[in-house]
Design an enzyme around this catalytic site. Structure first.
Site, PDB file in Angstrom:
ATOM      1  N   ASP A  57       0.838  -1.198   0.000  1.00 30.04           N
ATOM      2  CA  ASP A  57       0.000   0.000   0.000  1.00 30.04           C
ATOM      3  C   ASP A  57       0.878   1.255   0.000  1.00 30.04           C
ATOM      4  OD1 ASP A  57      -2.023   1.861   0.334  1.00 30.04           O
ATOM      5  OD2 ASP A  57      -3.093   0.678   1.812  1.00 30.04           O
ATOM      6  N   CYS A  95      -6.359   3.879  -3.328  1.00 29.81           N
ATOM      7  CA  CYS A  95      -6.537   2.518  -2.828  1.00 29.81           C
ATOM      8  C   CYS A  95      -7.735   1.764  -3.410  1.00 29.81           C
ATOM      9  CB  CYS A  95      -6.655   2.547  -1.310  1.00 29.81           C
ATOM     10  SG  CYS A  95      -5.340   3.458  -0.473  1.00 29.81           S
ATOM     11  N   LYS A 149      -5.695  -5.755   4.186  1.00 34.14           N
ATOM     12  CA  LYS A 149      -6.578  -4.602   3.982  1.00 34.14           C
ATOM     13  C   LYS A 149      -7.606  -4.875   2.882  1.00 34.14           C
ATOM     14  CE  LYS A 149      -6.225   0.218   2.368  1.00 34.14           C
ATOM     15  NZ  LYS A 149      -5.313   1.364   2.171  1.00 34.14           N
ATOM     16  N   HIS A 151     -10.815  -2.610   2.154  1.00 30.41           N
ATOM     17  CA  HIS A 151     -11.090  -1.280   1.610  1.00 30.41           C
ATOM     18  C   HIS A 151     -11.997  -1.300   0.381  1.00 30.41           C
ATOM     19  CE1 HIS A 151      -9.363   3.072   1.196  1.00 30.41           C
ATOM     20  NE2 HIS A 151     -10.606   3.032   1.653  1.00 30.41           N
ATOM     21  N   LYS A 318       1.007   9.841  -5.336  1.00 28.36           N
ATOM     22  CA  LYS A 318      -0.274   9.203  -5.038  1.00 28.36           C
ATOM     23  C   LYS A 318      -1.420  10.197  -5.198  1.00 28.36           C
ATOM     24  CE  LYS A 318      -2.914   7.290  -1.166  1.00 28.36           C
ATOM     25  NZ  LYS A 318      -2.899   6.865   0.250  1.00 28.36           N
TER      26      LYS A 318
END
Length: 571
Positions: A57, A95, A149, A151, A318
């Site tokens: 991540d 994400c 994760k 998400h 990002k």
């Protein structure tokens, strides 16, 4: 396999976009393969390979050893060196979109998740009409497990990983948690515990560092499963190296020479991941999986320099559609690769893993019809040409409208105020506001003035269209939009083509019932499965209004009403 046609393109236009400039690679003679089966007697049909998909991540392009980083990653470097490095590999800038595309094999415009991320209090999740990758693998006889994760939403139990194709799940449902306490906050006073075992809260695990905890779970799965009886799919989605910047002290010490504190902590977190991958690879060998396994390593988006990450020499970070936000770290390691120890420049997108892995699992093309991904195994394993010719990075109608954009600046084809990006052949087009677009070297100063991040925004005139020959200019330093209006028009037409297939945006208002204080102190589903969603019709109606107004070039006021608080720079 995706079947999108290049509608309306002549031979010359394909040539100008770079589709026909690639040299075909001659397939080499097959290497002697390691035995793909186990036991003394070989079955008539080899068992499909065990698949280990590892996702990190927020790991930046310059945050791995083989890219010349100041961070040491010997295990990852060795796996990549003995496998195939993917150096033309694309992901998403944040994400949720990357994870949704991996699990569904579809662009966000086809799942309604084209805007931002799924917030913890939003009654939203992966659409129920999507057949997921693990569900397909279950149909093909795989034992499927997820660690880490998620998400992808959890407002209903039907959204949970165990309802979307995974036999077991251990991890966190939200986007960011404390690495030791597993507390996750969505604003002041809105904090709750977020570690889950299956569909239950996993109380009692506080104090154990999440990267270590997740690695232990993967090793336990490998130790307790019989590799000869059933193929295994493990999706390991590390929380690392997302903020908060937390690492055991012993991993920080080797980086004591780094003056920048954020970079020092970040580097330590990457080192923990490297050690974790080494231990998992050891377990694959120890328990008899390795010779018939495929290990895929991928990050979910570009690094965040404000939090220690680095994408040098790529542009952006990002949350942006510059290469630093969407060109991912990736490699494949497997004894089953026919051409190993090489760098692949084949165009690969994160949606391609779905049909590729289904194909490896023995599924036929009927199981992947209608997807946006392609089966790229032959391109990776044998060095053949990639079947993928273009990538729609995204079209986000709800993101901040670029004030300098208009339908007129889009030659009457496309409203350039809208955030969108596409790559076709050698060319990449961006419209709207792509996000912060500077080139950020590794930070070495103890403190980095935040005001510096806004300098680049003022060094060039306001724009809403950029064009780059991304094959010859991967760092996006030479904008050719004014020199090549012909290519701009062709790519704007491709955006129009894709936008006609887009579904309404799924981005509902936050639900106060999600507050952990109302749910036993943890982030858990808060809506009954029998309760109907009340937001679908509202957002669908608005989206239809948007499409009509866009055609009439009267969308500015409408988009102002739809703009949300969540910007990529704040994620």
């Amino acid at each position: 396999m995706a079947t999108t046609a290049l509608t309306g393109f002549s031979m010359m236009s394909l040539l100008s976009l770079g589709y026909l400039t690639w040299d075909l690679m001659s397939p080499n003679q097959l290497e002697n393969e390691a035995d793909q089966t186990f036991g003394e007697s070989s079955p008539s049909k080899p068992q499909p390979p065990h698949i280990i998909f590892i996702m990190t991540d927020d790991q930046g392009f310059n945050d791995i050893g083989y890219h010349g980083s100041d961070i040491r990653t010997p295990a990852l470097d060795k796996l990549a060196a003995d496998g195939v490095k993917l150096e033309n590999y694309y992901i998403q800038p944040i994400c949720t979109p990357s994870r949704s595309q991996l699990i569904t094999g579809r662009y966000q415009i086809h799942t309604g998740l084209q805007h931002s991320i799924i917030r913890p209090r939003q009654p939203n999740c992966l659409p129920f009409d999507q057949v997921t990758l693990p569900q397909r693998l279950q149909e093909l006889g795989y034992s499927t497990h997820m660690v880490g994760k998620w998400h992808l939403g959890f407002y209903k139990k039907e959204c949970l990983p165990t309802r979307r194709g995974f036999d077991t799940y251990f991890g966190s449902l939200t986007g960011s948690v404390n690495y030791y306490t597993y507390d996750s906050c969505d604003g002041p006073g809105l904090c709750g515990f977020d570690l889950h075992e299956g569909e239950s809260v996993a109380w009692g695990q506080q104090g154990k560092y999440s990267t270590h905890l997740y690695t232990q779970r993967v090793r336990k799965l490998l130790a307790t499963h019989d590799p000869e009886s059933q193929p295994l799919f493990i999706y390991l989605s590390f929380q690392a190296v997302h903020t908060p910047l937390q690492s055991p002290r012993e991993y920080i010490y080797p980086y004591r020479g780094l003056e920048n504190v954020a970079r020092r902590k970040y580097a330590a977190m990457v080192s923990v991941v490297d050690e974790a991958v080494r231990n998992i690879t050891y377990a694959l060998r120890k328990y008899g999986y390795y010779q018939n396994s495929v290990i895929i390593f991928s990050t979910d988006n570009g690094g965040q320099p404000l939090s220690g990450g680095n994408n040098w020499p790529l542009r952006g970070r990002k949350g942006t559609y510059w290469e630093g936000g969407i060109r991912g770290l990736g490699f494949v390691h497997s004894p089953l690769l026919r051409r190993k120890r090489r760098v692949s420049k084949a165009l690969v997108h994160i949606t391609d893993w779905y049909p590729t892995l289904v194909g490896l699992a023995g599924g036929n093309e009927s199981l992947t019809e209608g997807l946006d991904g392609y089966n790229v195994w032959e391109a990776i394993s044998e060095g053949k040409e990639s079947p993928r010719l273009e990538v729609l990075h995204n079209i986000d109608p709800l993101y901040n409208h670029a004030r300098s954009g208009s339908l007129q600046k889009g030659y009457g084809i496309w409203n350039t105020a809208i955030q969108a990006s596409i790559r076709a052949g050698d060319w990449k087009l961006l419209t709207g506001d792509p996000g912060y677009g500077d080139w950020t070297p590794v930070q070495i100063l103890p403190g980095f003035p935040n005001a510096w991040w806004n300098l680049e925004r003022h060094t060039q005139p306001r724009k809403s269209v950029w064009l780059f020959n991304i094959s010859g200019d991967p760092y996006e330093r030479f904008d050719l939009s004014e020199q090549r209006p012909d290519v701009v028009k062709q790519l704007l037409a491709r955006l129009v083509y894709y936008n006609r297939t887009a579904v309404p945006v799924r981005y509902p208002k936050e639900d106060p019932r999600a507050d952990p204080h109302m749910n036993g102190g943890a982030w858990v589903p808060w809506v009954g499965d029998e309760e109907e969603d009340s937001w679908d019709s509202v957002y669908q109606r608005k989206n239809k209004d948007w499409k009509t107004k866009l055609k009439l070039s009267k969308s500015r006021s409408f988009f102002k009403r739809l703009n949300t608080r969540i910007m990529s720079n704040r994620i």
